[in-house]
Design a protein around this motif. Structure first.
Motif, PDB file in Angstrom:
ATOM      1  N   SER A 154       0.721  -0.947  -0.132  1.00  0.00           N
ATOM      2  CA  SER A 154      -0.315   0.195   0.155  1.00  0.00           C
ATOM      3  C   SER A 154       0.516   1.621  -0.381  1.00  0.00           C
ATOM      4  O   SER A 154       2.110   1.452  -0.014  1.00  0.00           O
ATOM      5  CB  SER A 154      -0.975   0.131   1.409  1.00  0.00           C
ATOM      6  N   SER A 155       0.509   1.823  -0.486  1.00  0.00           N
ATOM      7  CA  SER A 155       0.664   3.751  -0.719  1.00  0.00           C
ATOM      8  C   SER A 155       1.006   3.949   1.187  1.00  0.00           C
ATOM      9  O   SER A 155       2.642   4.536   1.065  1.00  0.00           O
ATOM     10  CB  SER A 155       0.083   4.723  -1.232  1.00  0.00           C
ATOM     11  N   ILE A 156       0.642   3.539   2.126  1.00  0.00           N
ATOM     12  CA  ILE A 156       1.117   4.195   3.412  1.00  0.00           C
ATOM     13  C   ILE A 156       2.064   3.545   3.957  1.00  0.00           C
ATOM     14  O   ILE A 156       3.330   3.699   4.269  1.00  0.00           O
ATOM     15  CB  ILE A 156       0.401   4.270   4.259  1.00  0.00           C
ATOM     16  N   PHE A 157       2.777   1.741   3.446  1.00  0.00           N
ATOM     17  CA  PHE A 157       3.026   1.079   3.876  1.00  0.00           C
ATOM     18  C   PHE A 157       4.567   1.682   2.916  1.00  0.00           C
ATOM     19  O   PHE A 157       5.547   1.759   3.482  1.00  0.00           O
ATOM     20  CB  PHE A 157       3.403  -0.357   3.566  1.00  0.00           C
ATOM     21  N   THR A 158       4.531   2.038   1.438  1.00  0.00           N
ATOM     22  CA  THR A 158       6.009   2.511   1.162  1.00  0.00           C
ATOM     23  C   THR A 158       6.335   3.240   1.764  1.00  0.00           C
ATOM     24  O   THR A 158       7.804   3.674   1.346  1.00  0.00           O
ATOM     25  CB  THR A 158       5.012   2.325  -0.548  1.00  0.00           C
ATOM     26  N   GLY A 159       5.670   4.826   2.201  1.00  0.00           N
ATOM     27  CA  GLY A 159       5.530   6.117   2.600  1.00  0.00           C
ATOM     28  C   GLY A 159       6.521   5.636   3.558  1.00  0.00           C
ATOM     29  O   GLY A 159       7.717   5.917   3.988  1.00  0.00           O
ATOM     30  N   ILE A 160       5.895   4.616   4.638  1.00  0.00           N
ATOM     31  CA  ILE A 160       6.712   4.373   5.553  1.00  0.00           C
ATOM     32  C   ILE A 160       8.524   3.759   5.621  1.00  0.00           C
ATOM     33  O   ILE A 160       8.728   4.280   6.429  1.00  0.00           O
ATOM     34  CB  ILE A 160       5.887   3.290   6.580  1.00  0.00           C
TER      35      ILE A 160
END
Length: 294
Positions: free
Chosen positions: A227-233
């Motif tokens: 997910s984009s959130i996981f990738t960002g983290i």
């Protein structure tokens, strides 16, 4: 050079002051990024991957009329080169002032001092050695720009140049030499026989980065989608780990330099003051030199 001892000592030195070093580096990094943003507005260019290997592997029809050099620096070339040189000089100057400040801090630490790392150490060195730092940054940026055009082995040369640049900054503080070419030659001499040790020392701190990158490559190979959130983290963690490795490497190289200086001083002064004959020879040589000068 005992890389294990330096590695352990680096962790001791960084325990309290790593955050101060990070904030100092961050302030000037953001300043350079702001200047880069302004330059992009004034000198707009088509930016590419900046990897010559990509240019060599991809069919040229994809890049249309983009030349080898334009691919490396941007199109139009005059704008791209101007931006690369300005940012390269500013980045190198900030880097040198930072490692000079870290060397001052390491010296204080070795003499059982209890002062903290502050941004003043950075600004004081930048002001005190601004001419030497600028001239060296100008030469290194030019060399680095040429090296970036060398495919496949260029990154290895860049690593060697970076190791040399560390010692150039240290030697400026020690000898107050302004000629950047003399500084590079002297730095090359100082690291002779130790470049691989310094590389191994640097490798110890970038292992976590390599592991994170390896996980990214493995995920791409297995077609794992996040997910984009996981990738960002994940990217934030990678950035923080990279910054930590960068600062620890700076501390380690400062400690290595002090270690090598102590060793050279020991070799040069071994037996001095204990052997009357050696003292007599030194005295005679000094007197002869004085007479010749007179």
């Amino acid at each position: 050079m005992d890389t294990k001892e330096i590695y352990e000592k680096t962790k001791s030195v960084s325990k309290i002051n790593l955050w101060n070093m990070f904030m100092t580096a961050l302030i000037f990094f953001l300043g350079i990024e702001f200047i880069n943003f302004i330059l992009d507005k004034i000198l707009p260019t088509e930016s590419y991957a900046n990897s010559i290997e990509v240019y060599l592997q991809v069919p040229k029809s994809i890049f249309n009329d983009v030349s080898y050099v334009e691919f490396a620096f941007g199109k139009p070339l005059t704008y791209g080169l101007t931006k690369n040189i300005i940012i390269g000089i500013l980045t190198t100057m900030s880097f040198m002032a930072l490692i000079m400040a870290i060397l001052d801090f390491v010296k204080d630490f070795n003499s059982n001092g209890d002062s903290d790392f502050t941004i003043t150490l950075f600004t004081d060195n930048l002001k005190a050695y601004k001419v030497e730092i600028f001239l060296t940054a100008l030469v290194f940026t030019g060399i680095s720009s040429l090296v970036s055009l060398v495919p496949y082995v260029g990154f290895i040369i860049e690593i060697i140049l970076k190791i040399i640049l560390f010692f150039v900054a240290f030697i400026i503080k020690e000898n107050n030499i302004r000629n950047p070419f003399k500084l590079i030659v002297e730095s090359f001499k100082r690291t002779r026989g130790y470049k691989f040790d310094l590389f191994k020392l640097m490798l110890k701190f970038i292992v976590p980065i390599l592991l994170v990158v390896l996980l990214l490559v493995l995920a791409g190979f297995l077609n794992v989608h996040y997910s984009s959130i996981f990738t960002g983290i994940f990217l934030i963690i990678l950035t923080l780990v990279s910054i930590r490795a960068y600062l620890l490497t700076n501390i380690a190289f400062a400690l290595a330099y002090e270690d090598l200086r102590s060793y050279e001083d020991f070799k040069n002064n071994f037996g001095r003051g204990e052997d009357p004959y050696l003292d007599e020879v030194d005295t005679r040589k000094n007197l002869e030199a004085d007479n010749e000068n007179y």
